[in-house]
Design an enzyme around this catalytic site. Sequence first.
Site, short mmCIF file in Angstrom:
data_model
loop_
_atom_site.label_atom_id
_atom_site.label_comp_id
_atom_site.label_asym_id
_atom_site.label_seq_id
_atom_site.Cartn_x
_atom_site.Cartn_y
_atom_site.Cartn_z
N ASP A 258 7.38 -1.71 9.56
CA ASP A 258 6.62 -2.79 10.60
C ASP A 258 6.78 -3.86 9.53
OD1 ASP A 258 6.10 -1.97 12.77
OD2 ASP A 258 4.33 -0.96 12.65
N LYS B 82 0.80 -1.16 -0.17
CA LYS B 82 0.31 -0.07 -0.36
C LYS B 82 0.73 1.21 -0.22
CE LYS B 82 -3.83 -1.74 2.23
NZ LYS B 82 -5.08 -1.40 3.69
N GLU B 83 2.06 1.38 0.49
CA GLU B 83 2.76 2.59 0.77
C GLU B 83 4.61 2.14 -0.28
OE1 GLU B 83 1.67 3.69 5.07
OE2 GLU B 83 3.53 2.11 4.71
N ASP C 60 4.48 10.93 8.26
CA ASP C 60 4.05 9.29 7.87
C ASP C 60 4.87 9.49 6.52
OD1 ASP C 60 2.48 9.63 9.10
OD2 ASP C 60 0.61 10.05 8.36
N ASP D 70 -2.95 9.82 18.17
CA ASP D 70 -1.34 11.42 17.79
C ASP D 70 -2.80 12.19 19.16
OD1 ASP D 70 -3.78 10.20 16.17
OD2 ASP D 70 -3.48 11.91 14.30
O1 LIG Z 1 1.52 -0.73 12.21
C1 LIG Z 1 1.61 0.44 12.18
C2 LIG Z 1 0.35 1.48 10.32
C3 LIG Z 1 1.06 2.28 10.46
N1 LIG Z 1 1.69 2.51 10.59
C4 LIG Z 1 2.24 3.86 9.46
O2 LIG Z 1 1.78 5.33 10.63
C5 LIG Z 1 0.78 6.02 9.89
C6 LIG Z 1 0.07 6.69 9.29
O3 LIG Z 1 -0.88 5.97 8.41
P1 LIG Z 1 -2.39 6.18 6.99
O4 LIG Z 1 -2.54 4.77 7.22
O5 LIG Z 1 -1.74 6.10 6.35
O6 LIG Z 1 -3.41 6.12 8.40
P2 LIG Z 1 -4.14 7.71 8.35
O7 LIG Z 1 -5.48 7.56 8.57
O8 LIG Z 1 -4.01 8.35 6.95
O9 LIG Z 1 -2.74 8.78 9.44
C7 LIG Z 1 -3.80 9.27 10.46
O10 LIG Z 1 -3.70 9.26 11.27
C8 LIG Z 1 -3.37 8.16 12.30
C9 LIG Z 1 -3.99 7.80 13.32
O11 LIG Z 1 -5.23 7.05 13.45
C10 LIG Z 1 -1.97 9.12 12.50
O12 LIG Z 1 -0.72 8.05 13.31
C11 LIG Z 1 -1.13 10.07 11.18
O13 LIG Z 1 -0.68 10.40 11.25
C12 LIG Z 1 -2.05 10.38 10.42
O14 LIG Z 1 -2.05 10.99 9.27
C13 LIG Z 1 1.77 5.10 8.06
O15 LIG Z 1 2.87 6.57 7.99
C14 LIG Z 1 2.09 4.12 8.34
O16 LIG Z 1 3.18 3.39 8.00
C15 LIG Z 1 2.59 2.48 11.12
O17 LIG Z 1 3.88 2.49 11.29
N2 LIG Z 1 2.07 0.83 11.95
MN LIG Z 2 -2.14 9.20 5.52
#
Ligand SMILES: O=c1ccn([C@@H]2O[C@H](COP(=O)(O)OP(=O)(O)O[C@H]3O[C@H](CO)[C@@H](O)[C@H](O)[C@H]3O)[C@@H](O)[C@H]2O)c(=O)[nH]1
Ligand SMILES: [Mn+2]
Length: 719
Positions: A134, A104-105, A276, A434
């Site tokens: 991760d 996904k990334e 992120d 957060d």
């Molecule tokens: O088990 C995990 C799951 C996610 N991530 C990282 O967390 C970040 C945020 O994940 P994302 O899938 O982009 O979720 P979003 O919903 O877009 O994230 C928002 O919402 C999150 C809280 O739910 C916050 O932590 C993020 O900073 C905020 O941008 C990414 O860099 C992921 O790679 C991890 O490192 N480990």
């Molecule tokens: Mn995001």
Amino acid sequence: MKSPPLHLSTPHIYSTIINRSYSLFHFMALIALLYYRLSSFLLQNPTLPYLLLFASELLLSFIWLCSQAYLWAPVSRTPLPQRLPENKELPAIDVFICAADPKKEPPVEVMNTVLSAMALDYPPEKLSVYLSDDGGSSLTLKGMREASAFARSWLPFCRRFGIKNRCPKVYFSSLEDDLIHSRSMEYEEEKEKIKKEYEKFKESVKMAEESEENAIDHPPAIEVLHDKSDKEIPLLVYVSREKRPHQPHHFKAGALNVLLRISGILTNSPYILVLDCDMYCNDPTSARQAMCFHLDPEISSSLAFVQFPQKFHNISKSDIYDAQLRTLFVIRWPGMDGLQGPILSGTGFYMKRKALYGNLPLKDVEQLKQSFGLSNDFIMSVHHINQHNLHDNKESSSKPFQLQEAQFLANCNYEKQTLWGKQIGFLYDSVVEDYFTGFILHCRGWTSVFCNPSRPAFLGSATTTLNDTLIQGTRWNSGLMEVAISRYCPFIYALSRMSLLQTMCYGYLALQPLYSFSLWCLATLPQLYLWNGIPIYPKVASSWFFIFAFVFLGSFFKHLEEVVSSGGSIQTWWNEQQIWMIKSVTAYTYGSIDAMMKWVGLRKASFVPTNKVSDEGKFTLYQKGKFNYQTSTVLLAPIVALVILNMVSLVGGVARMLVTGTWKHMFGQVFLSLYVVVVNFPVIEGMLMRKDEGSVPVSVSILSLILSLTFLYLGSIVL
Ligand SMILES: O=c1ccn([C@@H]2O[C@H](COP(=O)(O)OP(=O)(O)O[C@H]3O[C@H](CO)[C@@H](O)[C@H](O)[C@H]3O)[C@@H](O)[C@H]2O)c(=O)[nH]1
Ligand SMILES: [Mn+2]
């Protein structure tokens, strides 16, 4: 002599006046409305639907009241980086980047973020970049090695020509050069050379073979890709913490805490930038801007973090899903900035390391070990951070890197019996780590500031499909609800720890998932009564009707005023109305249910990362401003059923009204149904007028029709 401030803060006087006056009138109207409802209960025993309606009005009024805190004292801030001390006086910064899933990334994108962070305009010997993977993917590790090599050409190039777009992908795809100096032959030549290198870099990252890997079961792997021997390039470290299937890993918060520990024994910088993996640095000066707050003697001692807004590179003009979360970053965060400071927003913030160590009164080593775990090296680093002046810039007596110690710190057992995630580091009690971590920091007396420069400091990828938006929204609302129903519920936990207004801001978001309750009631019950010809609102022309109309129209137009006065268009306002309703009946509803189920132990916490690879077809629909209803029936049926219910009751109600001539009594309900129908016009269009792949599947429409007719039938029996 007192040093001059490093930033300016400007209150928004004009909007404060408008906001407060409006609040006063709206508040009086709400009191009148509640009085009307209560007094009618005295005349007649209320029925259950009536009580539900009253409860939802009460809840909406309370949520509205909380939201006024955001509007009370908004400010904006301007950093003055020209006043910063010389480079050698600046404190060091560790950058943490989190990645989780190479599918996904895509690693090329993640590496672009890494490179943009390495290229920040900051003394390179004071900058260290850590990537948490991760997924434990060899692809990402390979990418890091390639990025480290490419950085040796990319960074000097950016510095030499003063490039502003330091994310290579953006630089090479933008049409205009973003240069400080004018273009020269030399520049053109260098650019061509670097471009070739970038292409090679991209190819080699993409070509890396992915071996058999298990994202949920792997040992720790840490690699320092670039040490500090070359003073021109920041330190670069790859970290993949240990993961085992039956050990909770606490998602992103867990990953960040591992980085906090490893960076502690390696560089121990007093400040941390968290990103992120999709959020590249769009303005290399953000670090200096953030230091204008962290080093400002007026606010520095209590300042925990500087939050930049989340902004996105893939937002379309109409942004139908409000993926940019406009209200949050344009209205609410500046509003909180005038109080104790904005809420921590996951990415794009510069945090003081010390603030994450929990304000613990730690005296002896034993106590430190009980709180921080058994690593002596790490305890030393904590001691160093707590004892030393943060802006003491002498090189810390860094020991040579000990891989074994770092692996020990990345073990999944390291945190057992410690305070990690409970009081120290990023906190685990909610999937919105957060919001929750920032909340506890504010409760402990720390402050934060919001820095929103005109050139976005960071740009990420927003969700551009309804499906992703709703799944993400469900996770967020589940996390918010988790806090609301825990012992940390802001209205209980925070009242004695922060100001009333700041509590209201946190409380508003904690209650946000409950909008679903009010919306479900107000979009079904008045309609049921309308269908049966029973009035529940005062009749037109009575002064009580005026109160209801004022409350409704007041909120409706206040929202318009907020959007327009902050640079949005009428279309933005209308989109926000639409998507709010869709999110309320799906994401808010499922988020609330998910949190309750976790609470009673029926579900485990989960964090499905959003998709950062966009599918061309779906993206085109988003850009055209067409809703894409390709999502699961579970997510789609609620809103479709609600729209059908409102259409049916509207038609039935109006027909009855024409026959019986009772329009004065039924107008409120007719209007409400009409509002739901009109706001959800895109759903109707998706059901009846569209034939493309993004339209509402017929099966969902039929199921929804059955659901809404059943509701009307059964409801009419109960009434
Ligand atoms: O088990 C995990 C799951 C996610 N991530 C990282 O967390 C970040 C945020 O994940 P994302 O899938 O982009 O979720 P979003 O919903 O877009 O994230 C928002 O919402 C999150 C809280 O739910 C916050 O932590 C993020 O900073 C905020 O941008 C990414 O860099 C992921 O790679 C991890 O490192 N480990
Ligand atoms: Mn995001």
